[in-house]
Design an enzyme around this catalytic site. Structure first.
Site, PDB file in Angstrom:
ATOM      1  N   CYS A  13      14.003  -5.325  -1.561  1.00 43.46           N
ATOM      2  CA  CYS A  13      14.628  -4.027  -1.818  1.00 43.46           C
ATOM      3  C   CYS A  13      15.586  -3.749  -0.658  1.00 43.46           C
ATOM      4  O   CYS A  13      15.552  -4.443   0.370  1.00 43.46           O
ATOM      5  CB  CYS A  13      13.572  -2.925  -1.912  1.00 43.46           C
ATOM      6  N   HIS A  41       5.998  -8.299   4.058  1.00 40.55           N
ATOM      7  CA  HIS A  41       4.718  -8.904   3.681  1.00 40.55           C
ATOM      8  C   HIS A  41       4.942 -10.247   2.989  1.00 40.55           C
ATOM      9  O   HIS A  41       4.576 -10.436   1.821  1.00 40.55           O
ATOM     10  CB  HIS A  41       3.929  -7.947   2.788  1.00 40.55           C
ATOM     11  N   HIS A  75       8.789   0.319   6.572  1.00 36.22           N
ATOM     12  CA  HIS A  75       7.669   1.196   6.210  1.00 36.22           C
ATOM     13  C   HIS A  75       7.662   2.530   6.960  1.00 36.22           C
ATOM     14  O   HIS A  75       7.081   3.505   6.488  1.00 36.22           O
ATOM     15  CB  HIS A  75       6.330   0.504   6.502  1.00 36.22           C
ATOM     16  N   HIS A 129      -2.205   1.758   4.652  1.00 33.99           N
ATOM     17  CA  HIS A 129      -0.885   1.123   4.495  1.00 33.99           C
ATOM     18  C   HIS A 129       0.062   1.684   5.551  1.00 33.99           C
ATOM     19  O   HIS A 129      -0.001   2.866   5.889  1.00 33.99           O
ATOM     20  CB  HIS A 129      -0.355   1.403   3.087  1.00 33.99           C
ATOM     21  N   GLU A 131       3.204   2.516   5.589  1.00 31.67           N
ATOM     22  CA  GLU A 131       4.007   3.684   5.197  1.00 31.67           C
ATOM     23  C   GLU A 131       3.151   4.940   5.160  1.00 31.67           C
ATOM     24  O   GLU A 131       3.559   6.000   5.650  1.00 31.67           O
ATOM     25  CB  GLU A 131       4.645   3.464   3.824  1.00 31.67           C
ATOM     26  N   THR A 167       6.092   5.761  -1.480  1.00 27.67           N
ATOM     27  CA  THR A 167       7.312   5.459  -2.245  1.00 27.67           C
ATOM     28  C   THR A 167       7.174   4.276  -3.198  1.00 27.67           C
ATOM     29  O   THR A 167       7.939   4.174  -4.160  1.00 27.67           O
ATOM     30  CB  THR A 167       8.493   5.171  -1.292  1.00 27.67           C
ATOM     31  N   SER A 225       1.180  -8.620   0.073  1.00 30.31           N
ATOM     32  CA  SER A 225       2.043  -7.657  -0.617  1.00 30.31           C
ATOM     33  C   SER A 225       1.298  -6.872  -1.702  1.00 30.31           C
ATOM     34  O   SER A 225       0.932  -7.417  -2.741  1.00 30.31           O
ATOM     35  CB  SER A 225       3.240  -8.377  -1.242  1.00 30.31           C
ATOM     36  N   ASN A 227       2.689  -4.404  -3.380  1.00 35.41           N
ATOM     37  CA  ASN A 227       3.709  -4.301  -4.421  1.00 35.41           C
ATOM     38  C   ASN A 227       3.687  -5.550  -5.304  1.00 35.41           C
ATOM     39  O   ASN A 227       3.788  -5.475  -6.529  1.00 35.41           O
ATOM     40  CB  ASN A 227       5.078  -4.109  -3.765  1.00 35.41           C
ATOM     41  N   SER A 269       9.151  -7.913  -1.428  1.00 33.70           N
ATOM     42  CA  SER A 269       9.045  -8.602  -0.139  1.00 33.70           C
ATOM     43  C   SER A 269       9.304 -10.107  -0.259  1.00 33.70           C
ATOM     44  O   SER A 269       9.104 -10.852   0.700  1.00 33.70           O
ATOM     45  CB  SER A 269       7.639  -8.378   0.446  1.00 33.70           C
TER      46      SER A 269
END
Length: 297
Positions: A13, A41, A75, A129, A131, A167, A225, A227, A269
């Site tokens: 991203c 990650h 993050h 986490h 973030e 997010t 990761s 995500n 990632s």
């Protein structure tokens, strides 16, 4: 020959792209840079940057450093990190994602303008986490983190509730939590703020469509990761012939048997070069299979 396609929507991203660009610029200049936590990650990308001079540290190691440069990854970090850096004369290269930075400011403003005895800030996210730690830090550690419906018992229903989201969480999950809190809190003193990054959220419908198009899907992703685990789960739902691999060493050639269409995708990632490496490796395997001398080897 099977068709091998890399998903154009997969990969870093923009927040991660910016962090890696800033790291590489400093490494090209000085050959050495500290990074607080894994810059991304993905162990393959971390190793690539380590070879260029990036040194990954944790928060305890940060306290021991003086007069150096430290990169803060996408993050984000709590205020305490900036305080330590200032005290130790550490130069911060701040690569906090703009979306995360904006969310940090929103939460800090909400915390500063709502007395803790009257209002509670709730964050829908993964406990621990990076973030989320940065977001909780904006409230001096007072915010409550909930991961799912089972955590709703943590919130104080007698207070005004302000709900925000990490997010990278799913929009569906956030909406479900909002509905559940509304049912538990009929007095109406509840505000929710959809703070999910759409660049990440929109990957779910995209990756579902991509996975449907192929006979075999290889999802390339680092083990750390979160995500990636979410997105791989979406692939698996629509295509049972989906496999998660961290690199080419985890590919089983038997997966390729009889597959006319192979899709390669990844997490926010996952570096593009790693997906390309997987594509080239599969192409070599298939070429070898089709070689006239294959049976003699």
């Amino acid at each position: 020959m099977a068709r091998i396609e890399i998903d154009e929507h997969s990969g870093f991203c923009f927040g991660v792209v910016t962090a890696i660009r800033k790291a590489e610029e400093e490494l090209d200049r000085s050959g050495k840079l500290y990074c607080l936590g894994d810059i991304v990650h993905n162990s393959n990308e971390v190793e690539r940057l380590k070879a260029k001079g990036l040194i990954t540290i944790d928060h305890e190691q940060l306290k021991q450093l003086h007069d150096v440069k430290v990169l803060l990854r996408a993050h984000g970090e709590p205020p305490e990190t900036y305080r330590i850096a200032a005290e130790n004369h550490i130069e911060i290269i701040d690569a906090t994602c703009p979306v995360v930075l904006q969310l940090q400011r929103k939460i800090k403003t909400a915390y500063d303008s709502n007395p803790p005895e009257e209002a509670q800030i709730v964050i829908y996210g993964k406990t621990g986490h990076a973030e989320v730690n940065g977001l909780v830090g904006q409230t001096r550690g007072q915010a409550v983190v909930i991961e799912n419906s089972q955590d709703l018992g943590k919130i104080d229903l007698h207070k005004k509730l302000l709900l925000y989201s990490q997010t990278t969480k799913s929009v569906e999950g956030f909406r479900h939590i909002v509905d559940e809190i509304k049912q538990l809190k009929p007095d109406g003193r509840f505000e929710s703020f959809d703070t999910i990054c759409r660049q990440v959220a929109n990957r779910i419908p995209n990756i579902r469509e991509f996975a449907r198009r192929h006979a075999l899907v290889l999802f390339v992703c680092g083990k750390k990761s979160s995500n990636g685990r979410v997105l791989f789960g979406e692939c698996l739902q629509v295509n049972p012939q989906s496999h998660l691999v961290s690199d080419v060493t985890e590919i089983d050639p038997a997966w390729l048997e009889g597959k006319e269409s192979i899709g390669i995708c990844g997490a926010t990632s996952t570096p593009r070069w790693l997906m390309t490496e997987v594509q080239e490796y599969i192409a070599r395997l298939l070429d070898k299979k089709q070689s006239p001398n294959h049976n003699e080897e």
